[in-house]
Design an enzyme around this catalytic site. Structure first.
Site, PDB file in Angstrom:
ATOM      1  N   ASP A 232       0.578  -0.651   0.014  1.00 22.57           N
ATOM      2  CA  ASP A 232      -0.019  -0.563   0.046  1.00 22.57           C
ATOM      3  C   ASP A 232       0.644   1.414  -0.230  1.00 22.57           C
ATOM      4  O   ASP A 232       1.550   1.912   1.264  1.00 22.57           O
ATOM      5  CB  ASP A 232      -1.370  -0.398   0.783  1.00 22.57           C
ATOM      6  CG  ASP A 232      -1.687   0.855   1.568  1.00 22.57           C
ATOM      7  OD1 ASP A 232      -2.147   2.246   0.480  1.00 22.57           O
ATOM      8  OD2 ASP A 232      -2.582   1.368   2.582  1.00 22.57           O
ATOM      9  N   HIS A 367       6.188   3.712   6.547  1.00 27.02           N
ATOM     10  CA  HIS A 367       6.549   3.424   5.317  1.00 27.02           C
ATOM     11  C   HIS A 367       8.329   4.485   5.205  1.00 27.02           C
ATOM     12  O   HIS A 367       7.768   5.569   6.290  1.00 27.02           O
ATOM     13  CB  HIS A 367       5.835   3.959   4.284  1.00 27.02           C
ATOM     14  CG  HIS A 367       5.032   3.123   3.669  1.00 27.02           C
ATOM     15  ND1 HIS A 367       5.468   1.678   2.740  1.00 27.02           N
ATOM     16  CD2 HIS A 367       3.174   2.741   3.408  1.00 27.02           C
ATOM     17  CE1 HIS A 367       4.172   1.049   2.579  1.00 27.02           C
ATOM     18  NE2 HIS A 367       3.301   1.635   3.243  1.00 27.02           N
ATOM     19  N   HIS A 401       6.577  -2.223   4.447  1.00 28.33           N
ATOM     20  CA  HIS A 401       6.650  -3.648   4.156  1.00 28.33           C
ATOM     21  C   HIS A 401       7.751  -4.170   3.377  1.00 28.33           C
ATOM     22  O   HIS A 401       7.684  -5.949   2.622  1.00 28.33           O
ATOM     23  CB  HIS A 401       5.425  -3.856   4.030  1.00 28.33           C
ATOM     24  CG  HIS A 401       3.852  -4.059   4.540  1.00 28.33           C
ATOM     25  ND1 HIS A 401       3.574  -4.346   6.231  1.00 28.33           N
ATOM     26  CD2 HIS A 401       2.862  -2.389   4.299  1.00 28.33           C
ATOM     27  CE1 HIS A 401       1.954  -3.190   5.683  1.00 28.33           C
ATOM     28  NE2 HIS A 401       2.363  -2.489   5.286  1.00 28.33           N
ATOM     29  N   GLU A 426       4.525  -9.027  -0.735  1.00 31.91           N
ATOM     30  CA  GLU A 426       3.356  -9.127  -0.443  1.00 31.91           C
ATOM     31  C   GLU A 426       2.698  -9.330  -1.646  1.00 31.91           C
ATOM     32  O   GLU A 426       3.176  -8.559  -2.944  1.00 31.91           O
ATOM     33  CB  GLU A 426       2.943  -7.748   0.062  1.00 31.91           C
ATOM     34  CG  GLU A 426       1.454  -7.090   0.365  1.00 31.91           C
ATOM     35  CD  GLU A 426       0.710  -5.858   1.374  1.00 31.91           C
ATOM     36  OE1 GLU A 426       0.210  -5.350   1.101  1.00 31.91           O
ATOM     37  OE2 GLU A 426       1.789  -5.432   1.418  1.00 31.91           O
ATOM     38  N   HIS A 428      -0.933  -8.649  -1.866  1.00 30.45           N
ATOM     39  CA  HIS A 428      -2.123  -8.237  -1.324  1.00 30.45           C
ATOM     40  C   HIS A 428      -3.562  -8.760  -2.855  1.00 30.45           C
ATOM     41  O   HIS A 428      -3.972  -9.290  -2.174  1.00 30.45           O
ATOM     42  CB  HIS A 428      -2.216  -7.366  -0.827  1.00 30.45           C
ATOM     43  CG  HIS A 428      -3.271  -6.658   0.283  1.00 30.45           C
ATOM     44  ND1 HIS A 428      -3.656  -5.512   0.736  1.00 30.45           N
ATOM     45  CD2 HIS A 428      -4.774  -7.422  -0.445  1.00 30.45           C
ATOM     46  CE1 HIS A 428      -4.248  -5.277   1.192  1.00 30.45           C
ATOM     47  NE2 HIS A 428      -5.558  -6.473   0.369  1.00 30.45           N
ATOM     48  N   GLU A 473       0.009  -9.586   3.737  1.00 26.23           N
ATOM     49  CA  GLU A 473      -0.321  -9.856   3.152  1.00 26.23           C
ATOM     50  C   GLU A 473      -0.449 -10.131   2.028  1.00 26.23           C
ATOM     51  O   GLU A 473      -0.554 -10.185   0.820  1.00 26.23           O
ATOM     52  CB  GLU A 473      -1.337  -8.437   2.530  1.00 26.23           C
ATOM     53  CG  GLU A 473      -1.732  -7.955   4.186  1.00 26.23           C
ATOM     54  CD  GLU A 473      -2.605  -6.707   3.824  1.00 26.23           C
ATOM     55  OE1 GLU A 473      -3.353  -5.554   4.978  1.00 26.23           O
ATOM     56  OE2 GLU A 473      -2.255  -5.802   2.909  1.00 26.23           O
ATOM     57  N   GLU A 555      -1.513  -4.702  12.641  1.00 21.57           N
ATOM     58  CA  GLU A 555      -1.784  -3.056  12.498  1.00 21.57           C
ATOM     59  C   GLU A 555      -3.332  -3.252  13.210  1.00 21.57           C
ATOM     60  O   GLU A 555      -4.273  -4.197  12.825  1.00 21.57           O
ATOM     61  CB  GLU A 555      -2.043  -3.063  10.789  1.00 21.57           C
ATOM     62  CG  GLU A 555      -1.102  -3.796  10.112  1.00 21.57           C
ATOM     63  CD  GLU A 555      -1.173  -3.096   8.249  1.00 21.57           C
ATOM     64  OE1 GLU A 555      -2.475  -2.572   7.959  1.00 21.57           O
ATOM     65  OE2 GLU A 555      -0.901  -3.619   7.917  1.00 21.57           O
ATOM     66  N   ASN A 615      -5.894   3.641  -8.853  1.00 21.01           N
ATOM     67  CA  ASN A 615      -5.561   4.817  -7.751  1.00 21.01           C
ATOM     68  C   ASN A 615      -6.667   4.714  -6.560  1.00 21.01           C
ATOM     69  O   ASN A 615      -7.512   4.196  -6.395  1.00 21.01           O
ATOM     70  CB  ASN A 615      -5.783   6.389  -8.106  1.00 21.01           C
ATOM     71  CG  ASN A 615      -6.691   6.918  -7.885  1.00 21.01           C
ATOM     72  OD1 ASN A 615      -7.083   7.189  -7.643  1.00 21.01           O
ATOM     73  ND2 ASN A 615      -6.789   7.242  -9.690  1.00 21.01           N
ATOM     74  N   PHE A 619      -6.810   7.617   0.396  1.00 19.47           N
ATOM     75  CA  PHE A 619      -6.671   5.917   1.722  1.00 19.47           C
ATOM     76  C   PHE A 619      -4.994   6.208   1.461  1.00 19.47           C
ATOM     77  O   PHE A 619      -4.606   5.188   3.183  1.00 19.47           O
ATOM     78  CB  PHE A 619      -6.711   4.941   0.567  1.00 19.47           C
ATOM     79  CG  PHE A 619      -6.526   3.883   1.299  1.00 19.47           C
ATOM     80  CD1 PHE A 619      -7.997   4.209   2.777  1.00 19.47           C
ATOM     81  CD2 PHE A 619      -6.126   2.870   1.755  1.00 19.47           C
ATOM     82  CE1 PHE A 619      -8.347   3.076   3.721  1.00 19.47           C
ATOM     83  CE2 PHE A 619      -6.362   1.876   2.718  1.00 19.47           C
ATOM     84  CZ  PHE A 619      -7.454   1.874   3.633  1.00 19.47           C
ATOM     85  N   ASN A 622      -3.310   8.192   6.013  1.00 19.17           N
ATOM     86  CA  ASN A 622      -3.267   7.383   8.087  1.00 19.17           C
ATOM     87  C   ASN A 622      -2.772   7.982   8.291  1.00 19.17           C
ATOM     88  O   ASN A 622      -2.684   6.796   9.583  1.00 19.17           O
ATOM     89  CB  ASN A 622      -3.525   6.034   7.107  1.00 19.17           C
ATOM     90  CG  ASN A 622      -4.027   5.322   5.758  1.00 19.17           C
ATOM     91  OD1 ASN A 622      -3.215   4.758   5.479  1.00 19.17           O
ATOM     92  ND2 ASN A 622      -5.467   6.529   6.249  1.00 19.17           N
TER      93      ASN A 622
END
Length: 652
Positions: A232, A367, A401, A426, A428, A473, A555, A615, A619, A622
């Site tokens: 992400d 990140h 990650h 990952e 996902h 994930e 998380e 996209n 989001f 956070n």
């Protein structure tokens, strides 16, 4: 085993790749880009991120990338960007290629923040057509990758090797490249590598010439490895971490690791040295242990015991140094200075302990992100993050990650911040809570195991690294059991392992975003294991329930908008229940890019603001703090709830 036993295999692999390309006609991309069985070749085995020095005096002040035997190649490189592979200059690596009309780009950097191509923010949707291992299929016409099918960056740089290195092997080091690259020196191919977040090393000694040498690097934004890099975050390309050359005596050590042991009951410590010589080398060595004042507190050859040591805590990060003096016939030929500390994290029944005391993980997911540059972070910004974290009573960071820049680990060692280092695995968009990829597939298992080994061997020396993660994930399957075995083989300390998608492969249980009512049931062993969105689980994935192991939220407390209103409720429960060992907030910093990187006052861009498709909008916002490192209101909520000081009303 020596480090250079890969030459014949490399030549055979090159022949196979060449035959594949010839048999398939005109190549649009090199065969390696869409072949999951080929992850790298021509490279050297992974090693610690500490480089040797010529003598003890220089070793005492050396750091990553800063040594008499390290020469940086950072700076301005000649550069050409192509939006599609077929438009790239195919012969640019030849020594007579004329690049005089090319522009320059900074290394490290990301292309998109230097004006080349489109940044794409996606949570889990792959930015190219999903057809593993292929990345060149035609996507929807609305996708950014319909036009920018697989951007390619062609880099050129001339460099010279110091004369005093003439009797040594010369290594070329890339700390991070997104996402795959080919390398040539003086027109000859050196090798290939993918895995954006792990370093790669090439021995270029035999390709060098006196005076000026030419380095050519061809970087692809997407490759089959991109299926394992579906985090992400913003999807950016380029050489985004340090590049340098380093000298190593042929008769010395390629790698060395000082393994610490600590007994909280007695306060005793022990150090065991693990070494990997250069090919054919048979050096001798001894080592000294220095405390933080520089006093020698122990000596040894392969091991040393200390009757009493001061342990490393986040509040008191006591560091020692191990000085490894490598010799031939009694004469020093290289010296390593390894950071070391004494600490022990362990599971006792249903509770997590650190240095003999119960531990609550007051953690955040982080990140690597700078609103100016994207992936490229300065040491100053990393230090700023750590200061803000410690002021908010945070004691643990999950590298979300992927493995981080080497400087981050040095700063966490120094400033006292525990790290869960997470493999760059990952998938996902394909595999979350599923058995799809890597699952049980041999090629993808091999790639995942390599990523795990690279991370562990590079970072195992750092005291701040106290836990590993198999990824994020990416579903479940035998690949993760193989990663666990590889982790243990590479880490004599046997640090604890976490992986939320397959607790069976981990040492403690973890789950993403459980609510408080679920946690109350889990404490009693009465909960039903579910995924974040209600996905069903099974014993192959998580083992039998209840397991009686400590429970970690990898998380939780999604810090978006007007959030964290019930954060204190989580911590009232965590503090009252020994089996609940805490968790990692999602997440630390907003992933917002400056609209104009030279004018922060112009505001931020989020997903879609660059015309990027697919996209996930805003989001990416956070964080407990803004991308500009200004704390949000919920940062203060976290600071208060994570305080370790409590007051009780007197009963008198």
């Amino acid at each position: 085993m020596g480090y250079m036993g890969c030459g014949l295999g490399y030549q055979v692999l090159l022949l196979i790749v060449s035959l594949v390309v010839i048999s398939s006609g005109k190549e649009i991309v090199p065969a390696e880009i869409e072949n999951a069985a080929i992850t790298r070749y021509g490279n050297l085995p992974p090693r610690v991120d500490v480089w040797p020095c010529p003598d003890i005096e220089s070793a005492l002040t050396a750091s990553y990338g800063n040594s008499p035997w390290v020469a940086s190649l950072n700076g301005k490189w000649k550069f050409h960007w192509s939006k599609r592979p077929e438009e790239r200059p195919p012969d640019f690596f030849k020594t007579d290629f004329d690049s005089s009309m090319w522009r320059e780009i900074s290394v490290p950097s990301t292309w998109e923040r230097e004006g080349y191509g489109t940044p794409i923010y996606s949570n889990s949707k792959y930015p190219f057509r999903v057809d593993p291992p292929r990345v060149m299929g035609e996507p929807k016409k609305t996708f950014t990758s319909y036009i920018e099918r697989n951007p390619v960056g062609s880099y050129l740089r001339d460099f010279e090797i110091p004369r005093e290195w003439n009797d040594k092997r010369v290594m070329l080091h890339f700390a991070g490249v997104s996402s795959a690259m080919f390398v040539w020196v003086n027109g000859e191919k050196i090798g290939y590598s993918q895995d954006s977040r792990s370093p790669v090393h090439f021995d270029i000694t035999d390709k060098l010439r006196p005076g000026k040498n030419r380095l050519a690097v061809e970087v692809y934004k997407y490759c089959d490895g991109s299926y394992l890099e579906d985090q992400d975050f913003w999807r950016l390309g380029g050489i985004f971490r340090d590049v340098f050359v380093a000298a190593i005596p042929a008769a010395g050590l390629w790698d060395v690791y000082a393994e610490p042991e600590y007994d909280p009951a007695t306060g005793a410590g022990k150090i065991t040295l693990h070494t990997t010589p250069m090919a054919g080398a048979k050096p001798e060595w001894d080592f000294s242990v220095l405390d933080d004042a520089g006093a020698v507190v122990a000596k040894g050859e392969d091991s040393a015991s200390l009757a009493r040591v001061i342990p490393w805590f986040t509040e008191q990060p006591k560091l020692y140094s191990v000085i490894v003096d490598v010799k031939i016939h009694g004469k020093t030929i290289q010296v390593f200075r390894l950071p070391i500390a004494f600490r022990k994290m362990e599971v006792r029944g249903a509770e997590l302990f650190y240095n003999g005391l119960p531990l609550k993980i007051r953690g955040v997911n982080r990140h690597e992100f700078d609103p100016h540059t994207g992936y490229v972070m300065s040491g100053e910004l990393m230090r700023r993050d750590l200061v803000l974290m410690k002021q908010a009573n945070i004691n643990f960071v999950r590298n979300a990650h992927y493995p981080n820049d080497p400087l981050w680990y040095d700063l966490c060692d120094e400033m006292g911040m525990m790290i869960m280092d997470e493999a760059n695995v990952e998938s996902h968009g394909l595999s979350y809570h599923k058995r799809v990829l890597p699952a049980d597939l041999p090629d993808w298992t091999k790639a995942s195991v390599e990523r795990m080994e690279s991370m562990v061997i590079r970072a195992r020396q750092h005291p701040s690294v106290v836990m590993w993660s198999l990824g994020n994930e990416a579903g479940y399957g035998s690949a993760f059991m193989e990663m666990r075995r590889a982790c243990h083989a590479a880490d004599p300390e046997k640090r604890l392992i976490q992986y939320a998608d397959m607790n069976l492969a981990a040492d403690l249980d973890s789950q993403t975003y459980p609510d408080i009512e679920w946690l109350k049931k889990h404490v009693k062993g009465e909960a039903s294991r579910k995924g974040e969105h209600g996905e069903e689980s099974n014993e192959v994935q998580h083992g039998s329930y209840p397991s009686g192991r400590p429970f970690l939220m990898n998380e939780y407390a999604h810090g978006m908008g007007n959030s964290l209103g019930n954060f204190q409720d989580y911590w009232d429960l965590i503090n009252s229940e020994p089996i609940l060992c805490g968790g990692f907030i999602w997440d630390w910093v907003d992933q917002a890019l400056y609209r104009n990187r030279s004018d922060p006052e112009a505001g931020f861009y989020y997903g879609g603001d660059f015309g990027d498709i697919p996209n996930d909008g805003n989001f990416c916002i956070n964080g407990l703090i803004g991308a500009d490192r200004i704390p949000h209101p919920h940062y203060q909520e976290v600071k208060k709830s994570l305080s370790t000081v409590r007051f009780r009303r007197s009963q008198a």
